[in-house]
Design a protein around this motif. Structure first.
Motif, PDB file in Angstrom:
ATOM      1  N   THR A 202       0.818  -0.985   0.004  1.00 61.34           N
ATOM      2  CA  THR A 202       0.095   0.134  -0.071  1.00 61.34           C
ATOM      3  C   THR A 202       0.952   1.253   0.068  1.00 61.34           C
ATOM      4  O   THR A 202       1.872   1.309   0.846  1.00 61.34           O
ATOM      5  CB  THR A 202      -0.792  -0.060   1.219  1.00 61.34           C
ATOM      6  OG1 THR A 202      -1.650  -1.169   1.077  1.00 61.34           O
ATOM      7  CG2 THR A 202      -1.874   1.372   1.448  1.00 61.34           C
ATOM      8  N   ARG A 203       0.497   2.045  -0.867  1.00 59.78           N
ATOM      9  CA  ARG A 203       1.590   3.404  -1.112  1.00 59.78           C
ATOM     10  C   ARG A 203       0.716   4.548  -1.691  1.00 59.78           C
ATOM     11  O   ARG A 203      -0.382   4.397  -2.012  1.00 59.78           O
ATOM     12  CB  ARG A 203       2.623   3.005  -1.986  1.00 59.78           C
ATOM     13  CG  ARG A 203       1.968   2.576  -3.478  1.00 59.78           C
ATOM     14  CD  ARG A 203       3.140   2.236  -4.439  1.00 59.78           C
ATOM     15  NE  ARG A 203       2.649   1.935  -5.724  1.00 59.78           N
ATOM     16  CZ  ARG A 203       1.820   2.450  -6.693  1.00 59.78           C
ATOM     17  NH1 ARG A 203       1.749   3.845  -6.480  1.00 59.78           N
ATOM     18  NH2 ARG A 203       1.675   1.961  -7.916  1.00 59.78           N
ATOM     19  N   ALA A 204       1.258   5.734  -1.618  1.00 58.63           N
ATOM     20  CA  ALA A 204       0.666   6.964  -2.286  1.00 58.63           C
ATOM     21  C   ALA A 204       0.787   6.702  -3.790  1.00 58.63           C
ATOM     22  O   ALA A 204       1.725   5.946  -4.289  1.00 58.63           O
ATOM     23  CB  ALA A 204       1.587   8.143  -1.716  1.00 58.63           C
ATOM     24  N   ALA A 236      -4.158   6.809  -2.298  1.00 57.34           N
ATOM     25  CA  ALA A 236      -3.677   5.972  -1.818  1.00 57.34           C
ATOM     26  C   ALA A 236      -3.732   4.628  -2.570  1.00 57.34           C
ATOM     27  O   ALA A 236      -5.085   4.435  -2.900  1.00 57.34           O
ATOM     28  CB  ALA A 236      -3.655   5.496  -0.243  1.00 57.34           C
ATOM     29  N   SER A 245      -5.875  -3.982   3.725  1.00 58.91           N
ATOM     30  CA  SER A 245      -4.983  -2.986   3.111  1.00 58.91           C
ATOM     31  C   SER A 245      -5.811  -1.715   3.058  1.00 58.91           C
ATOM     32  O   SER A 245      -5.294  -0.664   2.809  1.00 58.91           O
ATOM     33  CB  SER A 245      -5.086  -3.563   1.485  1.00 58.91           C
ATOM     34  OG  SER A 245      -4.072  -4.620   1.276  1.00 58.91           O
ATOM     35  N   GLU A 248      -4.751   0.065   5.955  1.00 58.52           N
ATOM     36  CA  GLU A 248      -3.563   0.585   5.858  1.00 58.52           C
ATOM     37  C   GLU A 248      -3.442   2.090   5.040  1.00 58.52           C
ATOM     38  O   GLU A 248      -2.827   2.861   5.190  1.00 58.52           O
ATOM     39  CB  GLU A 248      -2.454  -0.259   5.147  1.00 58.52           C
ATOM     40  CG  GLU A 248      -2.259  -1.546   5.873  1.00 58.52           C
ATOM     41  CD  GLU A 248      -1.198  -2.508   5.019  1.00 58.52           C
ATOM     42  OE1 GLU A 248      -1.060  -2.489   3.692  1.00 58.52           O
ATOM     43  OE2 GLU A 248      -0.883  -3.773   5.590  1.00 58.52           O
ATOM     44  N   ALA A 249      -4.394   1.850   3.935  1.00 57.37           N
ATOM     45  CA  ALA A 249      -4.594   3.207   3.155  1.00 57.37           C
ATOM     46  C   ALA A 249      -5.249   4.263   3.838  1.00 57.37           C
ATOM     47  O   ALA A 249      -4.564   5.393   3.660  1.00 57.37           O
ATOM     48  CB  ALA A 249      -5.454   2.756   1.965  1.00 57.37           C
ATOM     49  N   ARG A 251      -4.749   4.713   7.075  1.00 59.47           N
ATOM     50  CA  ARG A 251      -3.847   5.543   7.987  1.00 59.47           C
ATOM     51  C   ARG A 251      -2.774   6.312   7.301  1.00 59.47           C
ATOM     52  O   ARG A 251      -2.445   7.327   7.647  1.00 59.47           O
ATOM     53  CB  ARG A 251      -3.023   4.356   8.951  1.00 59.47           C
ATOM     54  CG  ARG A 251      -3.964   3.686   9.606  1.00 59.47           C
ATOM     55  CD  ARG A 251      -3.140   2.640  10.726  1.00 59.47           C
ATOM     56  NE  ARG A 251      -3.638   2.062  11.746  1.00 59.47           N
ATOM     57  CZ  ARG A 251      -3.910   2.502  13.059  1.00 59.47           C
ATOM     58  NH1 ARG A 251      -3.144   3.644  13.030  1.00 59.47           N
ATOM     59  NH2 ARG A 251      -4.581   1.921  13.917  1.00 59.47           N
ATOM     60  N   LEU A 252      -2.672   5.895   6.041  1.00 59.62           N
ATOM     61  CA  LEU A 252      -1.773   6.618   5.105  1.00 59.62           C
ATOM     62  C   LEU A 252      -2.280   8.162   4.848  1.00 59.62           C
ATOM     63  O   LEU A 252      -1.511   9.196   4.916  1.00 59.62           O
ATOM     64  CB  LEU A 252      -1.419   6.121   4.009  1.00 59.62           C
ATOM     65  CG  LEU A 252      -0.388   6.543   3.008  1.00 59.62           C
ATOM     66  CD1 LEU A 252       1.035   6.543   3.680  1.00 59.62           C
ATOM     67  CD2 LEU A 252      -0.294   5.795   1.835  1.00 59.62           C
ATOM     68  N   LEU A 253      -3.647   8.100   4.557  1.00 62.73           N
ATOM     69  CA  LEU A 253      -4.255   9.276   4.536  1.00 62.73           C
ATOM     70  C   LEU A 253      -4.782  10.064   5.611  1.00 62.73           C
ATOM     71  O   LEU A 253      -4.608  11.490   5.456  1.00 62.73           O
ATOM     72  CB  LEU A 253      -5.449   9.275   3.436  1.00 62.73           C
ATOM     73  CG  LEU A 253      -5.162   8.515   2.342  1.00 62.73           C
ATOM     74  CD1 LEU A 253      -6.535   7.954   1.552  1.00 62.73           C
ATOM     75  CD2 LEU A 253      -4.676   9.499   1.092  1.00 62.73           C
ATOM     76  N   ASP A 255      -3.640   9.892   8.856  1.00 66.08           N
ATOM     77  CA  ASP A 255      -2.665   9.876  10.076  1.00 66.08           C
ATOM     78  C   ASP A 255      -1.767  10.995   9.859  1.00 66.08           C
ATOM     79  O   ASP A 255      -0.475  10.886   9.709  1.00 66.08           O
ATOM     80  CB  ASP A 255      -1.989   8.700  10.511  1.00 66.08           C
ATOM     81  CG  ASP A 255      -1.272   8.926  11.821  1.00 66.08           C
ATOM     82  OD1 ASP A 255      -1.604   9.852  12.581  1.00 66.08           O
ATOM     83  OD2 ASP A 255      -0.479   7.763  12.174  1.00 66.08           O
ATOM     84  N   ARG A 261      -5.495  16.997   6.844  1.00 60.55           N
ATOM     85  CA  ARG A 261      -6.408  15.655   6.718  1.00 60.55           C
ATOM     86  C   ARG A 261      -7.638  15.719   6.002  1.00 60.55           C
ATOM     87  O   ARG A 261      -8.409  16.818   6.171  1.00 60.55           O
ATOM     88  CB  ARG A 261      -6.755  15.300   8.435  1.00 60.55           C
ATOM     89  CG  ARG A 261      -7.384  14.027   8.342  1.00 60.55           C
ATOM     90  CD  ARG A 261      -8.092  13.566   9.789  1.00 60.55           C
ATOM     91  NE  ARG A 261      -6.992  13.608  10.773  1.00 60.55           N
ATOM     92  CZ  ARG A 261      -7.296  14.224  11.939  1.00 60.55           C
ATOM     93  NH1 ARG A 261      -8.276  14.976  12.117  1.00 60.55           N
ATOM     94  NH2 ARG A 261      -6.165  14.622  12.715  1.00 60.55           N
TER      95      ARG A 261
END
Length: 355
Positions: A202-204, A236, A245, A248-249, A251-253, A255, A261
């Motif tokens: 999972t990534r930007a 994400a 997943s 995870e995405a 939290r990436l966006l 947090d 936010r």
């Protein structure tokens, strides 16, 4: 030394029963009027000779069909079986194929080794091929089956000459939820995409993701989101189509400092959206008071203590639509692409942005 015992044939049974071969065939097929006494005599002769019925392979060769449809799942089967939308599509497809006296041959095709499925199918006789879950852009199975003259049906991709699709307008569909949150007043809107290509964490999102995308449904939804929310909106890309997943995405966006936010997250599937909701809760955010979340598909998630605002795409009905195209193709009718309508369901996970 005696040779192998010859398998009794339908002609042998007919001779023992004193009837024509065609009459004996009608008894076993159940498709014609035969006097009960005659039918009993044929069955008794079959029992005496140890004849269990016509050879299905020989029958299929005479009829020009084998009764099997290859259903290509462009992922490991365990992933499809974890996805309630995929299961719903397969259920609907199975209903239509069963009504046509066809069975499904499930063929798993991981994206990182698509040629493996060609090897599996090269020794299988099939009446048609179906790609029910909108997989990779270019699939070697299409060329292989088309070269054998096998009718092909898909759900948007892959494509090939003469292939018919049940198509969802992915860009317009994701626009339903994107426009919904924009209409509520959200200006900081983010997006969670399904995996666009070969498996990655999972990534930007990257600038070249759309050009390199292998999965056209994910690319279409991302394109539709950006057309409304703008290219600068954070995106994400999830590793796979799971709640984990999605979390995870999320939290990436989410947090990040409050002034950066997003107040709304538009997701490409309900499973990913459920993960984003969990991530928000874990970060102490309220849904929808602090952040709105939308999904896609409209699957049943009874374990999620919320009703997602989502794009309703009834999976069973989509599977049946695919099955109807297969049946028409097998009956020799011309087939062409058909559209599949979707709609917006407003649930409890969206609201105007916080003041």
């Amino acid at each position: 030394m005696s040779g192998p015992t010859r398998r009794p044939t339908l002609r042998d049974v007919a001779g023992r029963a004193g009837v024509s071969t065609s009459t004996a065939s009608l008894v076993f097929s159940g498709k014609g009027p035969v006097a009960p006494a005659t039918a009993d005599r044929v069955r008794a002769a079959a029992a005496e000779l140890g004849f269990s019925g016509p050879d299905p392979l020989a029958t299929s060769l005479r009829q020009g069909r084998v009764g099997t449809v290859a259903v290509v799942v462009e992922a490991p089967l365990r992933e499809a079986f974890r996805d309630p939308f995929a299961l719903a599509v397969l259920d609907g497809l199975a209903d239509e194929l069963e009504a046509a006296d066809r069975t499904m041959l499930l063929v798993a095709q991981p994206a990182d080794d698509p040629v493996r499925a060609v090897a599996q199918l090269s020794s299988q006789a099939v009446d048609a091929g179906v790609f029910p879950l909108c997989g990779i852009r270019d699939n070697p199975v299409v060329e292989h089956l088309a070269g054998r003259g096998v009718p092909l049906v898909g759900s948007g991709s892959p494509d090939g000459p003469g292939m018919a699709h049940v198509r969802t307008d992915e860009e317009a569909a994701i626009g339903l939820t994107t426009q919904h949150v924009l209409g509520l007043g959200h200006t900081r809107v983010a997006h969670v995409s399904m995996n666009l290509g070969l498996r990655s964490p999972t990534r930007a999102a990257r600038p070249d993701d759309l050009e390199a995308a292998l999965y056209l449904d994910a690319a279409g939804r991302l394109r539709g989101f950006r057309a409304l929310a703008g290219d600068a909106a954070p995106v994400a890309v999830a590793a796979d189509l799971t709640v984990g997943s999605g979390e995870e995405a999320g939290r990436l966006l989410l947090d990040v400092p409050a002034d950066r936010r997003p107040t709304a997250v538009v997701c490409q599937s309900d499973l990913l959206a459920a993960g984003v909701v969990r991530a928000a809760w874990a970060l102490g955010l309220r849904v929808p008071q602090d952040v709105s979340v939308t999904g896609f598909d409209g699957v049943d998630l009874p374990w999620l203590d919320a009703t997602l605002t989502t794009v309703l795409q009834p999976g069973v009905e989509k599977g049946r639509a695919l099955g109807r195209l297969v049946r028409r193709a097998l009956e020799g009718e011309p087939v062409a692409d058909v559209g599949f309508p979707v709609s917006l369901r407003v649930g409890t996970t969206t609201a105007p942005p916080p003041a």
